[in-house]
Enzyme design. Structure first.
Site, PDB file in Angstrom:
ATOM      1  N   HIS A 117       1.013  -1.319  -0.025  1.00  0.00           N
ATOM      2  CA  HIS A 117       0.137   0.170  -0.046  1.00  0.00           C
ATOM      3  C   HIS A 117       0.806   1.168   0.009  1.00  0.00           C
ATOM      4  O   HIS A 117       1.949   1.192   0.423  1.00  0.00           O
ATOM      5  CB  HIS A 117      -0.746  -0.160   1.271  1.00  0.00           C
ATOM      6  CG  HIS A 117      -1.927   1.012   1.597  1.00  0.00           C
ATOM      7  ND1 HIS A 117      -1.670   2.240   1.919  1.00  0.00           N
ATOM      8  CD2 HIS A 117      -3.255   1.063   1.235  1.00  0.00           C
ATOM      9  CE1 HIS A 117      -2.776   2.806   1.981  1.00  0.00           C
ATOM     10  NE2 HIS A 117      -3.658   2.202   1.435  1.00  0.00           N
ATOM     11  N   ASP A 194       3.111  -5.312   7.995  1.00  0.00           N
ATOM     12  CA  ASP A 194       1.714  -4.237   7.846  1.00  0.00           C
ATOM     13  C   ASP A 194       0.565  -4.932   7.789  1.00  0.00           C
ATOM     14  O   ASP A 194       0.144  -5.652   6.852  1.00  0.00           O
ATOM     15  CB  ASP A 194       1.863  -3.271   6.671  1.00  0.00           C
ATOM     16  CG  ASP A 194       0.569  -2.650   6.258  1.00  0.00           C
ATOM     17  OD1 ASP A 194      -0.436  -2.828   7.087  1.00  0.00           O
ATOM     18  OD2 ASP A 194       0.578  -1.885   5.364  1.00  0.00           O
ATOM     19  N   GLN A 197      -4.726  -5.400   6.701  1.00  0.00           N
ATOM     20  CA  GLN A 197      -5.824  -6.405   6.276  1.00  0.00           C
ATOM     21  C   GLN A 197      -5.839  -7.348   6.840  1.00  0.00           C
ATOM     22  O   GLN A 197      -6.594  -8.503   6.572  1.00  0.00           O
ATOM     23  CB  GLN A 197      -5.851  -6.347   4.627  1.00  0.00           C
ATOM     24  CG  GLN A 197      -5.874  -5.082   4.000  1.00  0.00           C
ATOM     25  CD  GLN A 197      -7.181  -4.604   3.958  1.00  0.00           C
ATOM     26  OE1 GLN A 197      -8.188  -5.059   4.202  1.00  0.00           O
ATOM     27  NE2 GLN A 197      -7.112  -3.199   3.745  1.00  0.00           N
ATOM     28  N   LYS A 220     -10.093  -1.204  10.017  1.00  0.00           N
ATOM     29  CA  LYS A 220     -10.239  -2.275   9.103  1.00  0.00           C
ATOM     30  C   LYS A 220     -10.684  -3.541   9.958  1.00  0.00           C
ATOM     31  O   LYS A 220     -11.280  -4.410   9.227  1.00  0.00           O
ATOM     32  CB  LYS A 220      -9.087  -2.810   8.501  1.00  0.00           C
ATOM     33  CG  LYS A 220      -8.158  -1.471   7.782  1.00  0.00           C
ATOM     34  CD  LYS A 220      -8.721  -0.941   6.716  1.00  0.00           C
ATOM     35  CE  LYS A 220      -7.674  -0.194   6.061  1.00  0.00           C
ATOM     36  NZ  LYS A 220      -8.394   0.717   4.813  1.00  0.00           N
ATOM     37  N   CYS A 358      -4.723   2.834  -3.685  1.00  0.00           N
ATOM     38  CA  CYS A 358      -3.724   3.331  -3.003  1.00  0.00           C
ATOM     39  C   CYS A 358      -2.521   2.419  -3.263  1.00  0.00           C
ATOM     40  O   CYS A 358      -1.558   2.062  -2.366  1.00  0.00           O
ATOM     41  CB  CYS A 358      -3.870   3.506  -1.392  1.00  0.00           C
ATOM     42  SG  CYS A 358      -4.973   4.748  -1.056  1.00  0.00           S
TER      43      CYS A 358
END
Lengths: 400, 148
Positions: A117, A194, A197, A220, A358
């Site tokens: 991202h 990261d 998600q 999220k 993004c």
């Protein structure tokens, strides 16, 4: 049924029942999260960590309990491994500036992947400009999976840090982060993952993954916007300088010097998003109560159903068909721009995202400006998938 | 007719399917790129201006149907107009798409006035405007523009 716990799902848009397939942009919140935020403001509103009065004590307890819930969710050794942040973006920037920056010399390298991202690209580009370091990228294949054959060559003695996305927001690919961490650690390269998600869909165990840092996004995973946590190994957090200076992060201030507070307060300058943190704790408890295994199982069923259903639409191409993926479908339909598809199916009550999500480099790889993205969550239904497919066929009929 | 059918009326769909004046011409004197990076609309406008008259207008790019149709119709409307007239049409189109609206839009803008239906879809107005901003930029010697 758990779907009933999400009040915003139950409404009509454009005269049709809402079909919410934009969960990768932001998920819906269950009533328990909304109530936790509401209760704080209605009954426990006070600043934390500084008042002797009753409400401040209650607010502080709720905030710290939330930290504990998040630690349980991702199996951190202690709540003190978690720093409250605004989201993954802030987590990445914090690590870039307080952990990685001082380790870099001109010519050193930072390794990321093609699936990142923008929030896990741009902070590193800024850092490279500040230090003269270089950004290197693990490539991906047509299926949207990372190509790991060249990893040994990509991890050089100049590689000082690696930051990779756990689950791709654009394609749904689940990356083999445990394997990546093991390979990087074999070469003494610290790793950040990261997890924006990941926490809504997968069991995340930061100790099993073995990463040095892990970022969690609140909104999220059914929590409030502007909330999140950064997990860091204790030795790193102890050695890192503060990110922001201000109140709360100090233990003593004179005009001559400041003694910083202990971890994690050292990184939490100023009055934080207290309601957001408490709400995020409620979201973590919600996931723990429902069980991430049950969520993942339900989403696997939905994912297979959606994949089969989308493939019945002639001229529809799915981008990213990784063997391991979350219920995210990026797709294109011949002859219809994603933006038009988004508008037409919105008229049928179906909310998806269109554009580059993004992740412009991913779409540069596929040589398209963007895609339609349907991203599902466990509260979605097969019937909603049918409505999506029907609305896509209507869009096709309109443009035929 | 539903709002959606008004948005994607036959005229718009036809221009999208078979755009007029599409593709970079061999010869042009002025060019600008309109780019809405978030939604993915991209329109290049190419003008051949002689003695302040737009002798030919072309466009290229990869865009949604609204943006394609708007650009296709715009290039037809501005051909053989002076740059001053073209800028006047730009202002008229902008006004038509604003809350204020434009009286007798059809008299001023001809077929282009059919795009007034886009106003029912506020998130799409920027798509219809993009080529016009690119026209304005090209005339003024700016390389790029956006309506996001």
């Amino acid at each position: 049924m758990l779907r009933e716990a999400f009040p915003c799902l139950h409404q009509q848009v454009n005269g049709k029942d809402l079909v919410y397939f934009d969960n990768a942009a932001t998920a819906m919140r269950p009533q328990v999260v909304i109530d936790a935020v509401n209760d704080y403001y209605c009954h426990n509103n006070a600043n934390i960590h500084r008042g002797v009065h009753c409400l401040s004590g209650r607010a502080t307890d709720l905030y710290e309990q939330a930290r504990g819930s998040l630690a349980r969710l991702i199996n951190a050794p202690s709540p003190d491994n978690l720093i409250f942040v605004r989201g993954c973006t802030e987590g990445v920037n914090l690590v870039a500036q307080t952990f990685v920056r001082e380790r870099l010399q001109p010519g050193d390298e930072i390794l990321i992947s093609h699936l990142e991202h923008h929030s896990n690209i741009v902070p590193w580009q800024i850092l490279c400009q500040q230090t003269g370091a270089r950004l290197k990228v693990i490539p991906m294949n047509e299926r949207g999976e990372l190509v790991l054959d060249q990893l040994d060559e990509l991890m050089t003695e100049r590689t000082k840090f690696m930051s990779v996305i756990h689950v791709s927001n654009a394609l749904g690919t689940i990356n083999p982060v445990k394997e990546l961490v093991a390979k990087a650690h074999a070469k003494d390269i610290p790793v950040m993952v990261d997890g924006a998600q990941a926490t809504p869909h997968l069991k995340v165990d930061v100790q099993d993954i073995g990463c040095d840092f892990y970022t969690v996004s609140g909104h999220k995973m059914y929590g409030p916007t502007g909330s999140g946590v950064l997990y860091g190994k204790a030795t790193h957090l102890e050695s890192m300088p503060p990110y922001h200076g201000g109140g709360e992060m100090i233990s003593k201030v004179t005009f001559e010097e400041t003694v910083y507070n202990k971890v994690p307060a050292k990184f939490e300058a100023g009055t934080p998003n207290i309601a957001g943190g408490i709400g995020l704790g409620a979201a973590a408890e919600f996931i723990l109560d429902v069980g991430i295994e049950a969520i993942a199982e339900r989403e696997d069923v939905l994912k297979l159903y959606t994949e089969q259903a989308l493939k019945t639409v002639k001229g529809l191409r799915i981008l990213g068909e990784a063997a391991h993926k979350s219920p995210v479908f990026s797709f294109l339909i011949d002859g219809i721009h994603p933006h038009d598809i988004g508008t037409i199916i919105d008229h049928h009550g179906v909310a998806i995202r269109t554009g580059h999500h993004c992740t412009m480099p991913i779409f540069q790889f596929f040589d398209v400006p963007g895609s339609c993205r349907a991203s599902l969550a466990f509260y979605n239904t097969e019937q909603e998938v049918d409505i999506l497919v029907e609305s896509l066929n209507q869009a096709k009929a309109m443009f035929s | 007719m539903t709002d959606l059918n008004k948005l994607y009326k036959q005229q718009v769909l036809a221009h999208n399917k078979t755009p007029h004046n599409y593709g970079e011409p061999d010869h042009w004197t002025h060019h600008a790129e309109g780019l809405n990076a978030i939604c993915g609309d991209q329109v290049h406008v190419y003008l051949n201006i002689e003695d302040d008259v737009i002798k030919a207008a072309h466009f290229a790019g990869d865009s949604c149907a609204i943006s394609m149709a708007s650009a296709s119709m715009m290039t037809e409307l501005i051909a053989e107009k002076t740059t001053f007239e073209a800028l006047h049409l730009f202002a008229a189109f902008k006004q038509m798409m604003s809350a204020e609206g434009l009286d007798q839009a059809e008299t001023v803008l001809g077929d282009v006035a059919c795009l007034v239906s886009v106003k029912k879809f506020p998130s799409r107005i920027k798509s219809a405007l993009l080529c016009w901003y690119a026209l304005n930029a090209a005339i003024h010697g700016q390389a790029t523009t956006t309506t996001e």
